[in-house]
Write a protein that holds these residues in place. Structure first.
Motif, PDB file in Angstrom:
ATOM      1  N   ARG A  65       0.834  -1.211   0.000  1.00 44.28           N
ATOM      2  CA  ARG A  65       0.000   0.000   0.000  1.00 44.28           C
ATOM      3  C   ARG A  65       0.870   1.263   0.000  1.00 44.28           C
ATOM      4  O   ARG A  65       1.065   1.889  -1.035  1.00 44.28           O
ATOM      5  CB  ARG A  65      -0.968  -0.031   1.197  1.00 44.28           C
ATOM      6  CG  ARG A  65      -2.134   0.956   1.096  1.00 44.28           C
ATOM      7  CD  ARG A  65      -1.817   2.374   1.468  1.00 44.28           C
ATOM      8  NE  ARG A  65      -1.316   2.503   2.837  1.00 44.28           N
ATOM      9  CZ  ARG A  65      -0.744   3.598   3.305  1.00 44.28           C
ATOM     10  NH1 ARG A  65      -0.588   4.668   2.540  1.00 44.28           N
ATOM     11  NH2 ARG A  65      -0.281   3.652   4.545  1.00 44.28           N
ATOM     12  N   ASP A  66       1.443   1.602   1.136  1.00 44.19           N
ATOM     13  CA  ASP A  66       2.257   2.825   1.205  1.00 44.19           C
ATOM     14  C   ASP A  66       3.422   2.721   0.217  1.00 44.19           C
ATOM     15  O   ASP A  66       3.765   3.688  -0.480  1.00 44.19           O
ATOM     16  CB  ASP A  66       2.782   3.001   2.637  1.00 44.19           C
ATOM     17  CG  ASP A  66       3.151   4.433   2.974  1.00 44.19           C
ATOM     18  OD1 ASP A  66       3.579   5.153   2.076  1.00 44.19           O
ATOM     19  OD2 ASP A  66       3.028   4.827   4.150  1.00 44.19           O
ATOM     20  N   HIS A  74       4.173   4.389  12.813  1.00 43.07           N
ATOM     21  CA  HIS A  74       4.382   4.288  11.361  1.00 43.07           C
ATOM     22  C   HIS A  74       5.375   5.392  11.009  1.00 43.07           C
ATOM     23  O   HIS A  74       5.026   6.573  10.984  1.00 43.07           O
ATOM     24  CB  HIS A  74       3.018   4.491  10.689  1.00 43.07           C
ATOM     25  CG  HIS A  74       2.997   4.601   9.203  1.00 43.07           C
ATOM     26  ND1 HIS A  74       2.469   3.615   8.383  1.00 43.07           N
ATOM     27  CD2 HIS A  74       3.377   5.599   8.361  1.00 43.07           C
ATOM     28  CE1 HIS A  74       2.539   4.001   7.119  1.00 43.07           C
ATOM     29  NE2 HIS A  74       3.084   5.204   7.075  1.00 43.07           N
ATOM     30  N   HIS A  76       8.362   7.250   8.684  1.00 42.52           N
ATOM     31  CA  HIS A  76       9.027   7.445   7.388  1.00 42.52           C
ATOM     32  C   HIS A  76      10.472   7.855   7.690  1.00 42.52           C
ATOM     33  O   HIS A  76      10.761   8.422   8.747  1.00 42.52           O
ATOM     34  CB  HIS A  76       8.279   8.472   6.543  1.00 42.52           C
ATOM     35  CG  HIS A  76       7.027   7.900   5.936  1.00 42.52           C
ATOM     36  ND1 HIS A  76       6.946   7.470   4.636  1.00 42.52           N
ATOM     37  CD2 HIS A  76       5.805   7.649   6.479  1.00 42.52           C
ATOM     38  CE1 HIS A  76       5.733   6.993   4.397  1.00 42.52           C
ATOM     39  NE2 HIS A  76       5.013   7.095   5.497  1.00 42.52           N
ATOM     40  N   ASN A 110       9.109   4.657   3.794  1.00 44.70           N
ATOM     41  CA  ASN A 110       8.926   4.212   5.173  1.00 44.70           C
ATOM     42  C   ASN A 110      10.249   3.718   5.763  1.00 44.70           C
ATOM     43  O   ASN A 110      11.191   3.379   5.030  1.00 44.70           O
ATOM     44  CB  ASN A 110       7.920   3.045   5.205  1.00 44.70           C
ATOM     45  CG  ASN A 110       6.523   3.494   4.872  1.00 44.70           C
ATOM     46  OD1 ASN A 110       5.748   3.851   5.752  1.00 44.70           O
ATOM     47  ND2 ASN A 110       6.195   3.492   3.589  1.00 44.70           N
TER      48      ASN A 110
HETATM   49 MG    MG Z   1       2.838   6.476   5.295  1.00 41.87          MG
END
Ligand code: MG
Ligand code: HMG
Length: 310
Positions: free
Chosen positions: A13-14, A206, A208, A248
């Protein structure tokens, strides 16, 4: 005994939502197969958003049933920005959805075309509607440290939104450093405040890795008591609506850091490298977290040693 941390790999997804190369459904399944082979038991697979906004995720309705059929044991979450996304996800058989609420007015507008108050209400309604359908939920609180449009995010605002999402019943509150602007000290301060309002085992982070501090920030989160992490193989990712968002925190960096610091992840670094290699072939550019070059050298040495005549 070593303590376990759980990792949700968000590569499909990301990792893929912002790539110039659009992977086919078949290749997304192959990437997920490599993740599963590496021991990943939780993925964020896709998003049910407007295909005009994110064409890379346009096959979500086809991908989800194929994941369920091929990997029935895999915990699979999908991102939904609103009730329409939830309806589409449910029709595709999704078992878990993630809503995305940003902590500033402008980021919500850029990302999901709603102001902060509307985004908060829609996220809460979507979580409640998902529970009515028997689905599990996650709720992101994005730009939790800094917003690309409004600058530093007030800690109290993140605490307010996390409290609201927790009160709504979201199963996991995912604190997201969208543009990789956190520091270990800020991570420590935020989770110290959050733990008073949300049980620690409901909080996830989460990160990055824009400024090379992803692993340091993950360590600060670990020390603060967080045991649930998002990451992506090769560090791929970034939000198309957040200028300056790099990829990420790489799954392989997180695993290396955790496993060499007394935690277990259940993931194999060698097998993760196979997933990085696959993503690299597909995206046609060099990938890898901060540790990948070293990890690859270790793998090559081991392979060379195995090939030596006895
Ligand atoms: Mg993200
Ligand atoms: P909008 O234009 O305001 O929506 O977009 P609308 O309600 O006015 O509807 C416009 C059209 O979109 C209509 O279709 C709707 O049916 C359709 P039309 O009548 O024109 O044919 N529509 C949808 N179609 C498919 N799926 C849906 C959906 N909803 C409405 N769910 C919308 C609002 C949210 C849809 C849009 O802004 C959008 O899709 N945004 C994408 C957001 C996104 O994917 N961002 C990246 C993920 S978030 C992220 O990366 C951060 C994260 O990683 C954490 C972190 O790092 O911080 C999670």
């Amino acid at each position: 005994m070593a303590e376990t941390i759980s990792i949700t790999d968000v590569s499909p997804r990301d990792g893929l939502q912002n790539q110039a190369v659009h992977l086919s459904t078949e290749d997304k399944l192959e990437l997920i197969a490599r993740l599963v082979a590496a021991g990943v038991n939780s993925v964020e697979a896709t998003s049910f958003v407007s295909p005009k906004a994110v064409p890379q995720m346009a096959d979500a309705g086809e991908l989800v049933p194929r994941i369920s059929a091929r990997f029935p044991q895999l915990r699979t979450s999908v991102l939904v920005p609103n009730l329409k996304g939830l309806e589409r996800a449910h029709a595709a058989g999704a078992q878990e959805v993630a809503v995305v609420l940003s902590a500033t007015e402008t980021m919500n507008r850029k990302n999901i075309n709603m102001g902060l108050d509307e985004a908060t209400e829609v996220s809460a309604q979507t979580v409640l509607a998902a529970h009515d359908k028997g689905l599990r939920t996650r709720a992101y609180v994005a730009v939790a440290f800094e917003c690309p449009f409004e600058g530093k995010t007030p800690l109290a605002e993140v605490v307010r939104l996390a409290t609201r999402m927790h009160a709504t019943g979201a199963g996991e509150i995912v604190i997201a450093d969208t543009i990789g602007a956190a520091s270990p000290q800020k991570v420590r301060a935020l989770f110290a405040a959050l733990r008073d309002v949300v049980p620690m085992d409901r909080l996830a982070v989460h990160l990055h890795d824009t400024r090379g501090l992803g692993a340091a920030n993950a360590w600060a989160a670990l020390e603060a008591g967080v045991r649930r992490f998002d990451a992506s193989v090769g560090g791929i990712g970034g939000c198309p609506f957040a200028p300056g968002a790099a990829g990420n925190l790489a799954t392989e960096d997180l695993v290396l850091m955790a496993e060499t610091s007394g935690f277990t992840t259940g993931l194999s670094l060698d097998a993760l490298l196979d997933a990085v290699d696959f993503a690299e072939q597909q995206l046609r550019r060099p990938l890898g977290g901060r540790s990948s070059a070293w990890l690859r050298r270790q793998r090559d040495k081991r392979l060379a040693a195995e090939l030596q005549p006895a």
